[in-house]
Design a protein around this motif. Structure first.
Motif, PDB file in Angstrom:
ATOM      1  N   LEU A 152     -16.703   1.847  -4.495  1.00 45.04           N
ATOM      2  CA  LEU A 152     -17.697   1.872  -3.428  1.00 45.04           C
ATOM      3  C   LEU A 152     -17.035   2.082  -2.067  1.00 45.04           C
ATOM      4  O   LEU A 152     -17.492   2.898  -1.258  1.00 45.04           O
ATOM      5  N   VAL A 153     -15.946   1.361  -1.829  1.00 43.97           N
ATOM      6  CA  VAL A 153     -15.210   1.510  -0.570  1.00 43.97           C
ATOM      7  C   VAL A 153     -14.658   2.928  -0.437  1.00 43.97           C
ATOM      8  O   VAL A 153     -14.756   3.556   0.623  1.00 43.97           O
ATOM      9  N   ASN A 154     -14.089   3.459  -1.516  1.00 41.45           N
ATOM     10  CA  ASN A 154     -13.576   4.832  -1.484  1.00 41.45           C
ATOM     11  C   ASN A 154     -14.687   5.829  -1.159  1.00 41.45           C
ATOM     12  O   ASN A 154     -14.476   6.789  -0.408  1.00 41.45           O
ATOM     13  N   GLY A 155     -15.869   5.601  -1.739  1.00 44.06           N
ATOM     14  CA  GLY A 155     -16.986   6.499  -1.493  1.00 44.06           C
ATOM     15  C   GLY A 155     -17.411   6.497  -0.035  1.00 44.06           C
ATOM     16  O   GLY A 155     -17.741   7.538   0.535  1.00 44.06           O
ATOM     17  N   ILE A 156     -17.395   5.314   0.582  1.00 45.30           N
ATOM     18  CA  ILE A 156     -17.768   5.191   1.990  1.00 45.30           C
ATOM     19  C   ILE A 156     -16.729   5.871   2.876  1.00 45.30           C
ATOM     20  O   ILE A 156     -17.060   6.678   3.749  1.00 45.30           O
ATOM     21  N   LEU A 157     -15.463   5.548   2.651  1.00 47.23           N
ATOM     22  CA  LEU A 157     -14.408   6.077   3.520  1.00 47.23           C
ATOM     23  C   LEU A 157     -14.200   7.577   3.348  1.00 47.23           C
ATOM     24  O   LEU A 157     -13.862   8.276   4.312  1.00 47.23           O
ATOM     25  N   SER A 158     -14.394   8.080   2.143  1.00 50.16           N
ATOM     26  CA  SER A 158     -14.170   9.508   1.908  1.00 50.16           C
ATOM     27  C   SER A 158     -15.186  10.376   2.627  1.00 50.16           C
ATOM     28  O   SER A 158     -15.018  11.594   2.716  1.00 50.16           O
ATOM     29  N   SER A 159     -16.234   9.746   3.159  1.00 53.10           N
ATOM     30  CA  SER A 159     -17.226  10.520   3.905  1.00 53.10           C
ATOM     31  C   SER A 159     -16.656  11.036   5.221  1.00 53.10           C
ATOM     32  O   SER A 159     -17.182  11.989   5.800  1.00 53.10           O
ATOM     33  N   MET A 160     -15.583  10.401   5.716  1.00 53.33           N
ATOM     34  CA  MET A 160     -15.001  10.851   6.986  1.00 53.33           C
ATOM     35  C   MET A 160     -13.479  10.891   6.965  1.00 53.33           C
ATOM     36  O   MET A 160     -12.854  11.230   7.961  1.00 53.33           O
ATOM     37  N   CYS A 161     -12.881  10.585   5.822  1.00 52.78           N
ATOM     38  CA  CYS A 161     -11.421  10.613   5.690  1.00 52.78           C
ATOM     39  C   CYS A 161     -11.007  11.573   4.582  1.00 52.78           C
ATOM     40  O   CYS A 161     -11.539  11.512   3.469  1.00 52.78           O
ATOM     41  N   ARG A 162     -10.057  12.426   4.874  1.00 50.81           N
ATOM     42  CA  ARG A 162      -9.492  13.318   3.852  1.00 50.81           C
ATOM     43  C   ARG A 162      -8.519  12.569   2.956  1.00 50.81           C
ATOM     44  O   ARG A 162      -8.313  12.931   1.797  1.00 50.81           O
ATOM     45  N   VAL A 163      -7.889  11.531   3.518  1.00 54.55           N
ATOM     46  CA  VAL A 163      -6.885  10.758   2.783  1.00 54.55           C
ATOM     47  C   VAL A 163      -7.225   9.277   2.908  1.00 54.55           C
ATOM     48  O   VAL A 163      -7.419   8.770   4.016  1.00 54.55           O
ATOM     49  N   VAL A 164      -7.320   8.598   1.766  1.00 54.43           N
ATOM     50  CA  VAL A 164      -7.539   7.145   1.728  1.00 54.43           C
ATOM     51  C   VAL A 164      -6.446   6.549   0.856  1.00 54.43           C
ATOM     52  O   VAL A 164      -6.381   6.823  -0.342  1.00 54.43           O
ATOM     53  N   GLU A 165      -5.569   5.757   1.458  1.00 53.18           N
ATOM     54  CA  GLU A 165      -4.429   5.195   0.744  1.00 53.18           C
ATOM     55  C   GLU A 165      -4.527   3.666   0.697  1.00 53.18           C
ATOM     56  O   GLU A 165      -4.585   3.002   1.730  1.00 53.18           O
ATOM     57  N   TRP A 166      -4.542   3.109  -0.525  1.00 50.84           N
ATOM     58  CA  TRP A 166      -4.548   1.658  -0.707  1.00 50.84           C
ATOM     59  C   TRP A 166      -3.103   1.166  -0.752  1.00 50.84           C
ATOM     60  O   TRP A 166      -2.275   1.726  -1.476  1.00 50.84           O
ATOM     61  N   VAL A 167      -2.799   0.140   0.036  1.00 53.04           N
ATOM     62  CA  VAL A 167      -1.455  -0.435   0.039  1.00 53.04           C
ATOM     63  C   VAL A 167      -1.492  -1.791  -0.656  1.00 53.04           C
ATOM     64  O   VAL A 167      -2.526  -2.466  -0.690  1.00 53.04           O
ATOM     65  N   ASP A 168      -0.360  -2.192  -1.240  1.00 49.53           N
ATOM     66  CA  ASP A 168      -0.350  -3.417  -2.032  1.00 49.53           C
ATOM     67  C   ASP A 168       0.174  -4.639  -1.284  1.00 49.53           C
ATOM     68  O   ASP A 168       0.239  -5.735  -1.855  1.00 49.53           O
ATOM     69  N   LYS A 169       0.551  -4.459  -0.019  1.00 46.44           N
ATOM     70  CA  LYS A 169       0.957  -5.593   0.809  1.00 46.44           C
ATOM     71  C   LYS A 169       0.273  -5.456   2.167  1.00 46.44           C
ATOM     72  O   LYS A 169       0.286  -4.382   2.765  1.00 46.44           O
ATOM     73  N   GLU A 170      -0.282  -6.559   2.666  1.00 44.86           N
ATOM     74  CA  GLU A 170      -1.053  -6.457   3.900  1.00 44.86           C
ATOM     75  C   GLU A 170      -0.196  -6.050   5.087  1.00 44.86           C
ATOM     76  O   GLU A 170      -0.663  -5.342   5.982  1.00 44.86           O
ATOM     77  N   GLU A 171       1.074  -6.468   5.093  1.00 41.80           N
ATOM     78  CA  GLU A 171       1.919  -6.108   6.229  1.00 41.80           C
ATOM     79  C   GLU A 171       2.110  -4.592   6.337  1.00 41.80           C
ATOM     80  O   GLU A 171       2.454  -4.081   7.413  1.00 41.80           O
TER      81      GLU A 171
END
Length: 279
Positions: A152-171
């Motif tokens: 769901l989050v990917n679907g929302i962000l892909s509406s205005m982002c060409r690249v969506v990268e999930w990181v595994d550490k918050e820092e």
């Protein structure tokens, strides 16, 4: 809920990032206008969103009521008070909406605490300003989302982002900030200085600006469409002892790589400071 078309989304704050996401969702027909609500204290901001056909209100609680996803797009200094306001309205709910936070420097842990603890799924997002023209890049971090929520989050962000990268550490969100969040300003500064230099050497200002802007745009498109990385593309355009080689040798002598490295580290350090200041 994995189906974006039946999802109700509330935006707390109606600034640039909220505008970018809403614009992307509506342009792509991913969600009905009636499923979008925006709260903002400014009447002018509410009017601009109302012109798009979405629901607007000055009340954060009213906007968020019944939403499946709540995007908190406010300045870090007021994120806590906004979350606590929503928490007061949600305390008796069996299930909270998914929270997407674009409040810079505000950690997932702080947001969850302010919103009521373990029942809340918080996704922290660092988008960038090219999202306003559908060419964004975003870094994402979350601790407790399932595959459906992630989709769901990917679907929302892909509406205005060409690249969506999930990181595994918050820092690493601070590193994302130094690359793509703040990155557009680096390129704007480069084009600004190229334009000024060309003008100083005699090229009319408007011509210098158009040439520098298109060069930046064209180079970016080449990188996004080529199988070669940036280093290989640089080597391909650099003839031995040619004009480009002369410029790059000058960059090297002036410590260009060191300048970039120190600048990006300064960005990360400031992000860490903001994290400490705002939770």
């Amino acid at each position: 809920m994995a189906d974006l078309s039946s999802c109700k989304i509330a935006f707390i704050g109606g600034g640039n990032m909220a505008s970018a996401i809403i614009g992307g969702l509506l342009s792509a027909n991913k969600i009905p206008k009636s499923h979008v609500s925006v709260s903002a204290p400014s009447e002018a901001t509410r009017s601009s969103h109302a012109a798009r056909g979405v629901t607007v209100t000055p009340s954060n609680v009213e906007a968020a009521t019944g939403a499946h996803v709540v995007v908190i797009a406010v300045k870090p200094a007021i994120a806590k008070s906004v979350c606590e306001e929503l928490r007061g309205a949600w305390d008796k709910l069996a299930e909270h909406p998914i929270i997407i936070s674009v409040a810079a420097g505000t950690t997932v842990g702080a947001m969850r605490e302010w919103l009521g603890g373990g029942r809340v799924s918080v996704v922290r997002v660092m988008p960038n300003t090219p999202s306003l023209v559908g060419e964004g890049a975003a870094g994402v971090y979350a601790e407790d989302v399932d595959d459906s929520q992630r989709g769901l989050v990917n679907g929302i962000l892909s509406s205005m982002c060409r690249v969506v990268e999930w990181v595994d550490k918050e820092e690493l969100i601070n590193v994302v900030t130094s690359v793509s969040g703040s990155g557009p300003a680096y390129f704007f500064a480069m084009v600004e200085h190229m334009t000024a230099s060309a003008k100083a050497m005699g090229l009319p200002a408007d011509q210098a600006a158009r040439l520098a802007q298109q060069t930046c745009l064209g180079a970016g498109r080449m990188m996004s469409e080529s199988e070669d990385d940036a280093g290989q593309l640089r080597r391909k355009v650099t003839s031995p002892n040619g004009t480009t080689h002369a410029a790059l040798v000058s960059f090297e002598k002036l410590g260009f790589a060191d300048i970039v490295d120190k600048s990006m580290k300064a960005c990360v350090e400031r992000g860490e400071e903001l994290g400490k200041a705002y939770g």
